[in-house]
Structure formats: structure tokens, C-alpha cells
Design a protein around this motif. Structure first.
Motif, short mmCIF file in Angstrom:
data_model
loop_
_atom_site.label_atom_id
_atom_site.label_comp_id
_atom_site.label_asym_id
_atom_site.label_seq_id
_atom_site.Cartn_x
_atom_site.Cartn_y
_atom_site.Cartn_z
N ALA A 1 0.82 -1.21 0.00
CA ALA A 1 0.00 0.00 0.00
C ALA A 1 0.85 1.26 0.00
N MET A 2 2.05 1.21 0.54
CA MET A 2 2.95 2.36 0.54
C MET A 2 3.94 2.31 -0.61
N ALA A 3 4.37 1.10 -0.99
CA ALA A 3 5.41 0.98 -2.01
C ALA A 3 4.87 1.24 -3.41
N LEU A 4 3.64 0.83 -3.69
CA LEU A 4 3.12 0.96 -5.06
C LEU A 4 2.96 2.41 -5.50
N PRO A 5 2.30 3.30 -4.74
CA PRO A 5 2.21 4.70 -5.20
C PRO A 5 3.57 5.38 -5.35
N LEU A 6 4.48 5.09 -4.41
CA LEU A 6 5.81 5.71 -4.51
C LEU A 6 6.55 5.20 -5.74
N SER A 7 6.40 3.93 -6.07
CA SER A 7 7.08 3.38 -7.25
C SER A 7 6.51 3.98 -8.53
N VAL A 8 5.20 4.16 -8.58
CA VAL A 8 4.58 4.77 -9.76
C VAL A 8 5.09 6.19 -9.95
N LEU A 9 5.14 6.95 -8.86
CA LEU A 9 5.63 8.33 -8.94
C LEU A 9 7.09 8.39 -9.36
N LEU A 10 7.92 7.59 -8.73
CA LEU A 10 9.35 7.64 -9.02
C LEU A 10 9.66 7.14 -10.43
N SER A 11 9.05 6.04 -10.84
CA SER A 11 9.34 5.49 -12.17
C SER A 11 8.82 6.40 -13.28
N SER A 12 7.69 7.06 -13.07
CA SER A 12 7.18 7.98 -14.10
C SER A 12 8.08 9.20 -14.24
N ILE A 13 8.59 9.72 -13.12
CA ILE A 13 9.53 10.85 -13.20
C ILE A 13 10.82 10.41 -13.90
N MET A 14 11.32 9.22 -13.56
CA MET A 14 12.56 8.74 -14.18
C MET A 14 12.38 8.50 -15.68
N LEU B 1 -3.04 6.73 -9.72
CA LEU B 1 -3.35 7.55 -10.90
C LEU B 1 -2.92 9.00 -10.69
N VAL B 2 -3.21 9.54 -9.49
CA VAL B 2 -2.88 10.94 -9.22
C VAL B 2 -1.37 11.15 -9.21
N LEU B 3 -0.63 10.24 -8.57
CA LEU B 3 0.82 10.39 -8.52
C LEU B 3 1.46 10.22 -9.89
N PHE B 4 0.87 9.38 -10.74
CA PHE B 4 1.36 9.31 -12.13
C PHE B 4 1.07 10.61 -12.87
N LEU B 5 -0.09 11.20 -12.58
CA LEU B 5 -0.43 12.47 -13.20
C LEU B 5 0.54 13.57 -12.78
N ILE B 6 1.15 13.42 -11.62
CA ILE B 6 2.17 14.37 -11.18
C ILE B 6 3.55 13.99 -11.73
N VAL C 1 12.71 14.73 -5.84
CA VAL C 1 11.40 15.32 -6.14
C VAL C 1 10.28 14.35 -5.80
N SER C 2 10.45 13.07 -6.13
CA SER C 2 9.40 12.09 -5.84
C SER C 2 9.21 11.90 -4.35
N VAL C 3 10.29 11.91 -3.60
CA VAL C 3 10.17 11.77 -2.14
C VAL C 3 9.43 12.96 -1.55
N ILE C 4 9.70 14.15 -2.06
CA ILE C 4 9.00 15.34 -1.56
C ILE C 4 7.50 15.23 -1.79
N PHE D 1 5.76 12.51 -2.41
CA PHE D 1 5.18 11.39 -1.68
C PHE D 1 5.03 11.71 -0.20
N LEU D 2 6.00 12.40 0.38
CA LEU D 2 5.86 12.82 1.78
C LEU D 2 4.67 13.76 1.95
N LEU D 3 4.48 14.65 0.98
CA LEU D 3 3.32 15.54 1.02
C LEU D 3 2.03 14.73 1.01
N TYR D 4 1.97 13.73 0.12
CA TYR D 4 0.78 12.88 0.05
C TYR D 4 0.60 12.09 1.35
N HIS D 5 1.68 11.52 1.87
CA HIS D 5 1.58 10.67 3.05
C HIS D 5 1.21 11.48 4.29
N ILE D 6 1.80 12.65 4.45
CA ILE D 6 1.50 13.48 5.63
C ILE D 6 0.05 13.95 5.61
#
Length: 475
Positions: free
Chosen positions: A62-75, A377-382, A401-404, A406-411
Motif C-alpha cells: 500500500a505504501m510501495a506501489l504509489p511511490l514506485s509509480v511516482l518515481l518510475s514515471s519521473i525517471m 493515478l494521481v501520482l502518475f499524473l504528477i 522530487v518524488s520523495v518530496i 510522496f511525503l506531502l501525500y503521506h502526511i
């Protein structure tokens, strides 16, 4: 499918798998760091630790999948922009939205898969994980007798060994406190040296003592004072047999954990909420019927032969016209009735509060199964437009950038979840507030990337401020 779409899919899938495995590894290491003291030194078999880590990995999806989508899309899009492949794609007449189209389909499939996982597989993984972790933390340490420490692992005994030999079985300066379960007498055994070994099947630990003395206290002949008689017994060699059944790994029945909300799917959570609300409604009707006997109504005819003098009702003072003793009696009776109602309703009120908390917790778990899919979907859109804007691939700037984000989303999601559990926020608002905040950001970044905006270009900001300073100097 066009070749350009196939190229984008290949460019996305590889970093997604790599980042997902890296994030899962990091979260698994955090799990081990947190529970390392509860797992090491307890004599677990290797497959028990492996099973616990497998279930812990499932709960971290539940935590790894959104972060992976965000990081891989940015990369992915950052690497395409850095190698000027996005420029070639746009020069071929393909806009950024069309270039994101196949990737969006893949992420949508991942979102649906995440929903199916959270509804069907995650409750089972949580049940296995928390039940196994509970048994593992409850298990006693396999280090039976440590140097210089009193061990109370054996029921009825407290044992201290001052020093152990290199073989781990030779003991020096042994002190054993033994307490009889019925009489409560305390016996102390001191020995200069000894050895220990396990019986076949690991049922008992036998400690052979040599050159020692044993002190025992009992009640004596009269039986009044439990410490009247002191017995001293010197020995050349004796032994103490200690039960090892408490050190065997025992599993708790998993059915005892099924009432937790993290072990329920959508259907079970909905059934719980409906049944609990029906119980609350029936309890409210019972409260009304319970309070009615304490509220007394008297109806007296206007004309009655038994009542000669009527007292007119006074709204300002309902006790007007009554004698002092009658007023005191009426007030005392009313106070007694009020105290009875307060005592009765206090326990009911506490029950209602706890039931309300349980309903809010079930709503939180119910909404989590949907927010996980939408968050992908939202994190990929970002991530996709952000990578196209910063034009940097690899694990450098995209990770930061992805960690920033994702931390915003998680907090934000954590604050909203806590507000829902405390009853301060509406469940829909609290559980979806992170999505509501990040969706406009993703749309804004998509617009900037589609219009080739230099959002993170420092030179453009320098030129802007230089022009602004020149204007101020000219004025």
C-alpha cells in the motif's frame, strides 16, 4: 499499437519494477530494524522468519506501489527529456498527452490490480502477518541463562549465572531462587560450578550443580510463622530439572484476530457498519423506554371530592404553595432520580462512544481500499509531466522530487485519517483530502508540460528578476 507507444512502455516498465523492488527492500529493512529485538535470539526456524518477512512485504504494498509509480514515471519522462527523445516525439506530431496515453492505461491496470489486492489478498496477508508477529513477540528468548543476569523465564525459578564457559554448558557461581507454588516458601541454592544440557526432545533443561549449599525456610512444627525454621543442606552434586515447554513456538488461533478491521474486505466492513448502526438505533429506542419510568406524570381531575384545596401552577417557582418539608422531600426525590439516570446512562454513553470509534475505524479501512488505486493515478499524473519538465533521469533529482511529493501525500493522508478516527473530520473529506490536494497540482503540471513551460529552469527566473531589478533602477 504504435512503435512509439511500445518504446514508452518499455522505458516505463523496467524502472517501475526496479524502483518497486528497491522501495519494498527499504520498507522491509525498516520492519526488521523495528522488530529486530523481538526476533533475534528466540530460536526461530529460518522459515518462520521468511514467512513473517513475506507477509510484511505484502502489507507494505500500500505504501510501495504509489511511490514506485511516482518515481518510475519521473525517471522515465525525465530520461526521455534528457536524451531529447521527447523533442523528437513532439516533432513527429505526437503531443505529450498522446505520449502519456499508453502509460496511463498501464497505471490504470495497476490501480485496478491494487484495488483487487487490497480487497482480497491484503486482509489475508494482514491476518497472517499480525497473528504471526504477535506469537513471535510473545515467544521467550532462547538464551536460557545469560551471564550476570537473573533469568525468570522458568516458572517458579529465578536463576543467575555469574560466568559461563566457552562451550556454553559449563556454569560458574550459580544462584537459584525457587518458590513453592502452594506454601510460598523461598528456597535459595548456591553452587560454585555446574553444567547444563537438554533432554531428548527438548522437554527439559537439566542443570547439574556441584559443591553448593541450599537454604530453605518453612513454618516449623507450629505452622504459624512461615519463616520459623531455616534448613541448610550442603551437597557435593545435585541437579535441577527445568521445564522447556514455555520456550516452544506456539501459534495462536487466527480466528481470534479476524475481528480487526484490517483483516476484513469491503463486504465484511459494509456488513459490520450496517449491523452496528442497527444496534445503535435499537439501543436508542431502548434508552427511551428505560428513561420513561423515571419521568412521572400525574393527572388529577379538575373537580374532585377527595381534593379540597388546589394549588395553582407557578411557572417561576414550581414548588410554590408547598410546605417546607414537602419542598425538601420533593427536591430530594428529584435528585435521587437524576443520580439514578446519570449512573445508568453513563455506562451506556461510554458504550456508544466506543461503538462510534469502531465505526469510524471501519470507514477508514473501507475508504483505504479505494484511495490506494486513485493515489496511483494521481501520482502518475504528477510524475509524468514533472519528469518532462525537469528533464533529468536516473536516481538523482527524480528521487528527491518524488520523495518530496510522496511525503506531502503521506502526511496529508495521515492527518486526514487521524481526523476521521477522532471524529473531527467527515470520513469522505478526511480520507480523500490528499487526493483533492494533489489532483490540481497534477493538472497544473500537465498543463505546464504540454505547453513546454520552463517551470524549473533557473535561467528563466534569473532573467525575470534581472528585468524586474532594471525596471526598479530606471524608476
Amino acid at each position: 499499437m504504435k512503435k512509439i507507444h511500445l518504446l514508452l512502455l518499455k522505458a516505463f516498465i523496467r524502472p517501475f519494477i526496479v524502483t518497486f523492488l528497491i522501495v519494498m527492500f527499504v520498507l522491509l529493512m525498516l520492519f526488521l530494524f523495528k522488530y529486530i529485538d523481538d526476533l533475534i535470539g528466540k530460536g526461530f526456524e529460518w522459515y518462520v522468519i521468511a514467512e513473517l518477512m513475506m507477509y510484511a512485504s505484502a502489507t507494505n504494498v500500500a505504501m510501495a506501489l504509489p511511490l514506485s509509480v511516482l518515481l518510475s514515471s519521473i525517471m522515465t519522462y525525465g530520461s526521455l527529456g534528457e536524451n531529447y527523445e521527447l523533442v523528437a516525439i513532439k516533432s513527429a506530431g505526437i503531443s505529450l498527452r498522446r505520449a502519456m496515453y499508453p502509460m496511463f492505461i498501464v497505471v490504470a491496470i495497476l490501480a485496478v490490480s491494487a484495488f483487487v489486492f487490497s480487497d482480497y489478498m491484503l486482509p489475508v496477508a494482514n491476518l497472517k502477518y499480525y497473528s504471526l508477529l504477535y506469537d513471535a513477540r510473545k515467544q521467550k528468548s532462547a538464551k536460557l541463562l545469560q551471564e550476570g543476569v537473573f533469568s525468570s523465564s522458568f516458572p517458579g525459578y529465578s536463576i543467575r549465572v555469574l560466568k559461563k564457559g566457552d562451550d556454553g554448558q559449563t556454569l560458574k557461581d550459580i544462584m537459584i531462587y525457587s518458590k513453592a507454588p502452594k506454601t510460598g516458601n523461598m528456597d535459595v541454592t548456591l553452587a560454585k560450578e555446574g553444567t547444563m544440557f537438554r533432554t531428548p526432545g527438548d522437554k527439559f533443561l537439566v542443570v547439574k550443580l556441584r559443591n553448593g549449599v541450599r537454604y530453605a525456610e518453612d513454618a516449623g512444627d507450629n505452622g504459624y510463622n512461615r519463616r520459623q525454621r531455616l534448613i541448610r543442606f550442603r551437597f557435593k552434586e545435585t541437579e535441577v530439572k527445568l521445564d522447556l515447554s514455555e520456550f516452544k513456538f506456539k501459534r495462536t488461533n487466527e480466528e481470534d484476530f479476524r475481528s480487526a478491521f484490517v483483516m476484513m474486505n469491503i463486504k465484511q466492513l459494509r456488513n459490520y457498519q450496517d449491523s452496528t448502526k442497527r444496534i445503535i438505533d435499537s439501543s436508542e429506542s431502548r434508552n427511551f423506554s428505560t428513561l420513561m419510568p423515571y419521568i412521572k406524570f400525574y393527572a388529577i381531575p379538575k373537580k374532585s371530592d377527595s381534593v379540597k384545596n388546589y394549588i395553582r401552577y407557578n411557572k417561576k417557582n414550581i414548588l410554590a404553595g408547598m410546605k417546607t418539608t414537602e419542598q425538601i422531600s420533593a427536591v430530594s426525590a428529584a435528585q435521587s432520580e437524576i443520580r439514578s439516570i446519570q449512573d445508568m446512562m453513563k455506562s451506556r454513553n461510554e458504550g456508544f462512544k466506543e461503538t462510534g470509534k469502531n465505526i469510524r475505524r471501519s470507514v477508514v479501512e473501507y475508504q483505504k481500499k479505494f484511495t490506494l488505486s486513485v493515489a496511483c493515478l494521481v501520482l502518475f499524473l504528477i510524475g509524468a509531466p514533472l519528469g518532462a519538465i525537469i528533464r533529468k533521469g536516473g536516481l538523482g533529482l527524480p528521487v528527491v522530487v518524488s520523495v518530496i511529493f510522496f511525503l506531502l501525500y503521506h502526511i496529508i493522508s495521515t492527518i486526514g485519517e487521524k481526523g476521521v478516527k477522532d471524529g473531527a473530520w467527515n470520513p469522505i473529506v478526511g480520507m480523500w483530502i490528499a487526493i483533492f490536494v494533489l489532483t490540481p497540482i497534477g493538472m497544473f503540471l500537465s498543463y505546464k508540460a504540454a505547453t513546454d513551460s520552463a517551470l524549473f529552469d533557473l535561467e528563466s527566473y534569473k532573467r525575470f528578476f534581472n528585468k524586474l531589478l532594471r525596471r526598479k533602477a530606471a524608476v
